[in-house]
Scaffold this motif. Structure first.
Motif, PDB file in Angstrom:
ATOM      1  N   THR A 175     -17.757 -17.304 -10.688  1.00 38.53           N
ATOM      2  CA  THR A 175     -16.779 -17.454 -11.760  1.00 38.53           C
ATOM      3  C   THR A 175     -15.560 -18.196 -11.250  1.00 38.53           C
ATOM      4  OG1 THR A 175     -15.844 -15.282 -11.254  1.00 38.53           O
ATOM      5  CG2 THR A 175     -17.464 -15.387 -13.029  1.00 38.53           C
ATOM      6  N   ASP A 176     -14.920 -18.906 -12.153  1.00 36.82           N
ATOM      7  CA  ASP A 176     -13.683 -19.609 -11.846  1.00 36.82           C
ATOM      8  C   ASP A 176     -12.559 -18.580 -11.725  1.00 36.82           C
ATOM      9  OD1 ASP A 176     -11.681 -21.518 -11.587  1.00 36.82           O
ATOM     10  OD2 ASP A 176     -11.462 -21.751 -13.749  1.00 36.82           O
ATOM     11  N   ARG A 180     -11.871 -19.931 -16.492  1.00 39.06           N
ATOM     12  CA  ARG A 180     -12.240 -21.015 -17.397  1.00 39.06           C
ATOM     13  C   ARG A 180     -13.737 -21.108 -17.641  1.00 39.06           C
ATOM     14  NH1 ARG A 180      -8.881 -25.462 -14.158  1.00 39.06           N
ATOM     15  NH2 ARG A 180     -10.047 -24.361 -12.555  1.00 39.06           N
TER      16      ARG A 180
END
Length: 199
Positions: A175-176, A180
């Protein structure tokens, strides 16, 4: 009438090995939660600080022989106070895990990640990946004290599959940090990107 699924596969003992873990604010804003994946079980704990007496005092019988159903676990290796090894403090706050919920899911959890949803909302979501190529975004519902599925994503397309069957399916999830998007690596050489809506 008997359920025909149980004649094929029936779980006798729940999974006991923790395969994935992450920390997040899942149950309420500012909460310190720990999410654990044990096979198809998802467990969420809250880390709280409780007062403990000094190490040289003998614990009471209530502390020593607590009910196993209380679902609380002490973490003696972590302490809030940073005293020198030779010094002993009288009263210390010690972290303790308190079980919030345990849910049995339909499929083995291959990976899990926290999704930061910004300071405005204050709570995080959990992104779970399952074999063969699935993702699910879940949130905690404070009204029912359970998890609620926000979205389910399938990437099981014949065009993406390799010609040879792979027993060890890769479902690596990333995951960012700014919340995002998320990326899922599947079928060894494919990448699925899931964008998140701005909060």
């Amino acid at each position: 009438m008997r359920d025909p699924v149980y004649t094929y596969c029936r779980e006798i003992l729940p999974p006991s090995v923790v395969e994935h873990a992450t920390s997040l604010s899942f149950t309420r804003p500012g909460a310190c939660n720990l999410a654990l994946a044990r096979g198809n079980l998802l467990e969420v704990y809250e880390v709280g600080l409780v007062m403990k007496k000094s190490d040289d005092e003998v614990p009471s019988a209530e502390y020593e022989y607590r009910d196993a159903g209380a679902e609380e676990f002490d973490l003696p290796m972590i302490r809030e106070d940073q005293t020198a090894p030779g010094q002993r403090s009288k009263n210390t706050k010690q972290p303790q895990l308190h079980l919030i919920g345990r849910w049995s899911l339909h499929g083995k959890i291959m990976d899990l990640r926290a999704v930061q949803r910004g300071k405005a909302q204050g709570v995080d979501r959990l992104l779970l990946s399952f074999a063969e190529a699935k993702m699910s975004l879940v949130a905690f519902d404070a009204d029912t004290q359970s998890i609620a599925t926000e979205s389910i994503h399938y990437y099981e397309h014949d065009a993406l599959k390799q010609r040879t069957f792979n027993d060890g399916q890769t479902c690596d999830l990333r995951t960012d940090p700014e919340g995002r998007c998320a990326a899922l690596r599947l079928y060894d050489d494919q990448l699925a990107v899931l964008p998140f809506a701005a909060p």
